[in-house]
Design a protein around this motif. Structure first.
Motif, short mmCIF file in Angstrom:
data_model
loop_
_atom_site.label_atom_id
_atom_site.label_comp_id
_atom_site.label_asym_id
_atom_site.label_seq_id
_atom_site.Cartn_x
_atom_site.Cartn_y
_atom_site.Cartn_z
N ASP A 25 7.63 -19.69 -39.77
CA ASP A 25 8.35 -19.06 -40.87
C ASP A 25 7.40 -18.33 -41.83
N TYR A 26 6.13 -18.74 -41.86
CA TYR A 26 5.19 -18.08 -42.76
C TYR A 26 4.87 -16.67 -42.28
N PHE A 27 5.17 -16.37 -41.03
CA PHE A 27 4.82 -15.06 -40.47
C PHE A 27 6.08 -14.24 -40.17
N ARG A 28 7.16 -14.63 -40.77
CA ARG A 28 8.41 -13.88 -40.58
C ARG A 28 8.76 -13.13 -41.83
N PRO A 29 9.39 -11.99 -41.77
CA PRO A 29 9.72 -11.26 -40.54
C PRO A 29 8.51 -10.56 -39.92
N VAL A 30 7.44 -10.29 -40.71
CA VAL A 30 6.22 -9.68 -40.13
C VAL A 30 5.01 -10.48 -40.59
N PHE B 282 1.82 -13.40 -49.02
CA PHE B 282 2.89 -13.36 -50.02
C PHE B 282 3.75 -14.61 -49.97
N LYS B 283 3.89 -15.13 -48.77
CA LYS B 283 4.67 -16.36 -48.62
C LYS B 283 3.98 -17.51 -49.34
N ILE B 284 2.65 -17.52 -49.26
CA ILE B 284 1.89 -18.56 -49.95
C ILE B 284 2.03 -18.38 -51.46
N ILE B 285 1.87 -17.12 -51.88
CA ILE B 285 1.98 -16.84 -53.33
C ILE B 285 3.38 -17.21 -53.82
N ASN C 63 7.24 -19.42 -57.28
CA ASN C 63 8.53 -20.11 -57.41
C ASN C 63 8.42 -21.34 -58.28
N THR C 64 7.38 -22.11 -58.05
CA THR C 64 7.17 -23.31 -58.85
C THR C 64 7.08 -22.94 -60.33
N ILE C 65 6.25 -21.94 -60.59
CA ILE C 65 5.99 -21.60 -61.99
C ILE C 65 7.24 -21.00 -62.65
#
Lengths: 167, 245
Positions: B152-157, B163-166, B171-173
């Protein structure tokens, strides 16, 4: 960080809150939400069951109704047929009776005619016999007496009268 | 907390990083206890044909179910009903706690506020948000399996990976700060109005109406933020557990 979190970064609060929250979730699941949700699910199943059984009952009822309707139709047809049959049979019987009666009557009439004819024949033959006997008798009397024509005539008449009375 | 409060901080076992703000601990405990006992007494008589409190509780559960259903499939969503109910009630009760009154104690170091909205503390809102985000990862792993979770971290590209990590941190913040900002603003303005009202009789009369208005608005904000917090929790959860994106 100083402006946001004040003088100290109270990490313990975070741990305490998260643990407390998890415990609260567990307690709620165990004592409050779990039972209610179970009951909701049970009710849902109950209602679904009721609906499906009602649907089934309705279908059954419809099926029975259809069957009843068919049975009534069948019975009506049968009744009609029976009545028809009976009428036909009775008509036939009446015809037969009538024909029988007619035949019987004809037979009797024929028998009567035959008897009459027979009787007539008999009577005629008897008459013939009588006539012959009578002729002989008359002739013998005529011969016996040797009378004149007048007396002869008178004698014949007498004799005929006698015979006629006899007959 | 800066200009308005002094925090009653203690260190457990004298460890530097394990600091506790006793006021926070107190209010968290109060909120948790209120939530538990309200629900506990609401669910004492559970019947097939619901009445009274059970109706209200079932309405709440249905409300949470609707929030979940709007975010994800019910197949995954069924795991999060308890989480949703607990979050919305805990945040709601926390937001409401500071509205009717606040207790403060004047000490030599300053003003210690013992009774307030615990959600007016960034540590508590951010830790709650972090817990939610960690939970999304936990359920992502649990419901989809490590392989799908990793993919899922590499979807859709694939280049969206950073950005998924960020996203997880942002989101938390945002989740924590949104709640904190709203409730803290409510608290600050409330404290100001009350402070103004206590300066003189005239100001007391003048500040009364704005204070009532602000309390009403605070109630509205508190309820709305509780709803938003719960809804966003379910949205973030659905990003991690849904199979259809």
């Amino acid at each position: 960080m100083e402006a946001l979190f004040g003088e100290t970064f109270t990490f313990g609060d975070a741990i305490f809150q998260i643990l407390g929250f998890l415990v609260l979730m567990w307690l709620l699941k165990r004592y409050a939400l779990g039972p209610v949700m179970d009951m909701m699910e049970k009710r849902e199943n109950h209602i679904a069951e009721q609906i499906s059984s009602a649907e089934k009952n309705r279908q059954d009822a419809e099926k029975y109704l259809e069957e009843q309707r068919e049975a009534i139709q069948q019975a009506r047809l049968e009744a009609k047929e029976i009545v028809e049959n009976t009428r036909r049979m009775s008509e036939q019987q009446a015809e037969e009776l009538k024909a029988e009666a007619k035949r019987e009557a004809d037979r009797r009439i024929e028998a009567a005619i035959a008897q009459i004819n027979q009787e007539k024949e008999q009577a005629i033959s008897a008459l013939r016999e009588q006539v012959s006997t009578l002729s002989i008798l008359v002739a013998s009397k005529v011969i016996e007496r040797e009378l004149d024509e007048q007396e002869q005539e008178k004698l014949i008449q007498e004799t005929l009268k006698e015979v006629g009375e006899e007959l | 907390m800066g200009d308005y409060y002094t925090d009653p901080v203690v260190y457990l076992f004298g460890i530097e990083w394990l600091a506790f703000n006793l006021a926070n601990i107190f209010m968290v405990t109060v909120s948790l206890t209120i939530v538990f006992f309200v629900l506990f007494f609401m669910s004492r008589t559970i019947k097939m044909y619901p009445s009274g409190a059970q109706n209200a509780l079932e309405y709440l559960i249905q409300f949470i179910k609707n929030i979940i259903s709007s975010a994800m499939d019910w197949k995954q969503g069924q795991h999060f009903v308890v989480l949703g109910v607990t979050i919305i009630l805990y945040v709601f009760v926390s937001n409401m706690a500071g509205i009717p009154f606040e207790f403060a104690q004047w000490t030599d170091e300053g003003k210690i506020v013992w009774w307030k909205s615990p959600t007016a503390d960034p540590m508590l809102t951010l830790s709650l948000a972090a817990m939610v985000i960690l939970m999304t990862h936990y359920y992502g792993l649990k419901l989809k399996g490590p392989k799908e979770y990793g993919k899922d971290y590499f979807r859709p590209v694939f280049f969206l990976f950073p950005f998924k990590i960020i996203e997880d941190f942002s989101n938390t913040i945002t989740l924590g700060m949104r709640l904190y900002g709203n409730v803290y603003a409510k608290e600050v303005l409330m404290v100001m109005l009350v402070g103004l009202g206590t300066t003189s009789v005239l100001w007391g009369i003048g500040a009364f109406v704005p204070m009532v208005v602000w309390q009403v608005f605070g109630t509205f904000i508190g309820a709305l933020q509780a709803f938003i917090f719960c809804m966003l929790t379910m949205v973030y959860m659905s990003h991690k557990v849904s199979e259809d994106h």
